[in-house]
Structure formats: C-alpha cells, structure tokens
Design an enzyme around this catalytic site. Structure first.
Site, short mmCIF file in Angstrom:
data_model
loop_
_atom_site.label_atom_id
_atom_site.label_comp_id
_atom_site.label_asym_id
_atom_site.label_seq_id
_atom_site.Cartn_x
_atom_site.Cartn_y
_atom_site.Cartn_z
N GLU A 1 -6.12 9.06 -11.60
CA GLU A 1 -6.69 7.77 -12.01
C GLU A 1 -8.18 7.92 -12.37
OE1 GLU A 1 -3.57 5.06 -9.41
OE2 GLU A 1 -5.67 5.06 -8.84
N ASN B 1 -4.66 -10.00 -7.74
CA ASN B 1 -5.05 -9.63 -6.38
C ASN B 1 -6.38 -8.88 -6.31
OD1 ASN B 1 -4.13 -7.21 -7.36
ND2 ASN B 1 -2.76 -6.76 -5.65
N LYS C 1 -10.42 -6.34 -10.74
CA LYS C 1 -9.47 -6.84 -11.74
C LYS C 1 -9.98 -8.11 -12.45
CE LYS C 1 -5.37 -4.91 -9.46
NZ LYS C 1 -3.95 -5.17 -9.11
N PHE D 1 7.91 -6.98 -13.02
CA PHE D 1 6.60 -7.58 -13.26
C PHE D 1 5.71 -6.73 -14.17
CE2 PHE D 1 6.39 -5.26 -9.18
CZ PHE D 1 5.36 -4.37 -9.43
N ARG E 1 -8.92 -8.87 -0.40
CA ARG E 1 -7.85 -9.72 -0.94
C ARG E 1 -7.71 -11.02 -0.15
NH1 ARG E 1 -4.08 -4.50 -2.10
NH2 ARG E 1 -4.51 -4.25 -4.33
N ARG F 1 -8.15 1.21 1.13
CA ARG F 1 -6.92 0.41 1.25
C ARG F 1 -7.04 -0.58 2.40
NH1 ARG F 1 -3.17 1.84 -2.32
NH2 ARG F 1 -1.38 1.02 -1.21
N THR G 1 -1.29 -5.95 -0.50
CA THR G 1 -1.13 -6.27 -1.92
C THR G 1 -1.00 -7.77 -2.14
OG1 THR G 1 -0.03 -4.15 -2.27
CG2 THR G 1 0.30 -5.82 -3.98
N TYR H 1 -0.45 2.09 -15.31
CA TYR H 1 0.59 1.54 -14.44
C TYR H 1 1.99 2.07 -14.80
CZ TYR H 1 -2.49 -1.73 -12.00
OH TYR H 1 -3.44 -2.29 -11.18
N HIS I 1 -7.71 -2.95 -7.23
CA HIS I 1 -6.74 -1.86 -7.13
C HIS I 1 -7.43 -0.70 -6.45
CE1 HIS I 1 -3.90 1.32 -8.24
NE2 HIS I 1 -4.98 2.04 -8.48
P1 CMP Z 1 -2.02 -2.61 -7.62
O1 CMP Z 1 -2.49 -2.04 -6.33
O2 CMP Z 1 -2.98 -2.65 -8.73
O3 CMP Z 1 -0.72 -1.81 -8.09
C1 CMP Z 1 0.35 -2.39 -8.77
C2 CMP Z 1 0.15 -3.85 -8.98
O4 CMP Z 1 1.31 -4.56 -9.35
C3 CMP Z 1 -0.27 -4.49 -7.67
O5 CMP Z 1 -1.57 -4.09 -7.35
C4 CMP Z 1 -0.05 -5.94 -7.96
O6 CMP Z 1 -1.18 -6.55 -8.54
C5 CMP Z 1 1.07 -5.90 -8.99
N1 CMP Z 1 2.27 -6.48 -8.41
C6 CMP Z 1 2.96 -6.04 -7.37
N2 CMP Z 1 4.01 -6.86 -7.14
C7 CMP Z 1 3.96 -7.83 -8.08
C8 CMP Z 1 4.74 -8.97 -8.36
N3 CMP Z 1 5.81 -9.27 -7.62
N4 CMP Z 1 4.37 -9.75 -9.39
C9 CMP Z 1 3.28 -9.45 -10.15
N5 CMP Z 1 2.49 -8.38 -9.91
C10 CMP Z 1 2.83 -7.59 -8.89
#
Ligand code: CMP
Length: 140
Positions: free
Chosen positions: A128, A114, A11, A59, A104, A87, A93, A51, A117
């Site tokens: 994807e 984070n 990312k 968010f 992470r 994972r 996450t 997404y 993905h």
């Molecule tokens: P990802 O695995 O890419 O899939 C969905 C993404 O949403 C997740 O990683 C986070 O980066 C993002 N995400 C999840 N919860 C929040 C949150 N509370 N605020 C901002 N981003 C979020």
C-alpha cells in the site's frame, strides 16, 4: 517491538468535514509519527487497484465510488508496532462497534464512511505504501 511503518488513508467523509487535523492529532497522541503525507484525489483505477482484494464483495462498487468522491489524505505512519497500534487507534471497521477513544468512534459515520483506513499486516503495508509514495518521499 520493532519499528514499523503502516499506510493510512484519511477518507472522503473526513476531508469533507475538515477533520484532517483532528484525525492527525489522535494519530500523534497515540505515539505514531507521520513520516509522509499528501492530499490526493484518487482515480477510479487507483481505488480499484487499492481495494482489489474486495473486488467480489457486494459493497465494492459503493466503496470505490466513495473513495473517489472527494480528496483523501494518504499517509505513512511510523512507530513501535505501528500496524497493530494504528488499528487500535482507528477502532472497529463498523463505528457502532468501535471503542471509546478511537478515531472511528469519534468521527466515523457508517461502516462505509468510516473516516480512516490502516494496513492490516506488514506485507500489505509495504504494498500500500509503494502504491502512493516513492522512497524519497518518506522522511522518518
Ligand atoms: P477499510 O479498512 O478501508 O477496508 C475495506 C473497506 O470496505 C472498509 O474499511 C470499509 O470502509 C468498507 N466496508 C466494509 N464493509 C462494508 C459494507 N458492508 N458496506 C460498505 N463498505 C464496507
């Protein structure tokens, strides 16, 4: 366990900090093979489609803005049980909950920024991967 492919994104928080190689080293150390990879600057439409499942989340706007803020590196990773394995390597996450030794834990800045993905299931992995790679761009 079956040989699987999963989709990965390094990312913007990581590309901005020049961490592509550091993340790739952790991926490879875990026994996953990078069988496709390219650096792209996602369009808003691409990020919103990718997404789409999170469209109703509070968010969503912030997530899309972040994902198009800088280039990302999209990848296909291959290995035995690659989806679950990646994972595990990514960690939780929210980096505050991520285990030691995970990407992470080592690099993520926040739940939004984070670092990586990874697909959550074989069906989503296939969708994807197809969003970013043609079949002949994946070389196992
Ligand atoms: P990802 O695995 O890419 O899939 C969905 C993404 O949403 C997740 O990683 C986070 O980066 C993002 N995400 C999840 N919860 C929040 C949150 N509370 N605020 C901002 N981003 C979020």
């Amino acid at each position: 366990m079956a040989l699987e492919r999963t989709f990965s994104i390094i990312k913007p928080d990581a590309t901005r900090r020049n961490l592509t190689g550091a993340v790739n080293a952790m991926i490879e150390a875990a026994g996953l093979r990078i069988v496709a990879q390219k650096r792209v600057h996602m369009t808003r439409a691409q990020a919103e489609t990718f997404y789409g499942v999170h469209k109703e989340r509070p968010f969503f706007g912030e997530l899309v803005d972040f994902m198009i803020s800088e280039p990302v590196v999209v990848q296909v990773l291959e290995g035995e049980g690659a989806i679950a394995k990646y994972r595990d390597v990514m960690g939780a996450t929210n980096p505050a909950n991520a285990a030691d030794g995970t990407i992470r834990k080592a690099h993520a800045l926040s739940v939004g920024e984070n670092t990586v993905h990874g697909s959550d299931a074989p069906e989503t992995a296939a969708i994807e991967i197809a969003q970013f790679f043609a079949g002949n761009e994946i070389v196992g």
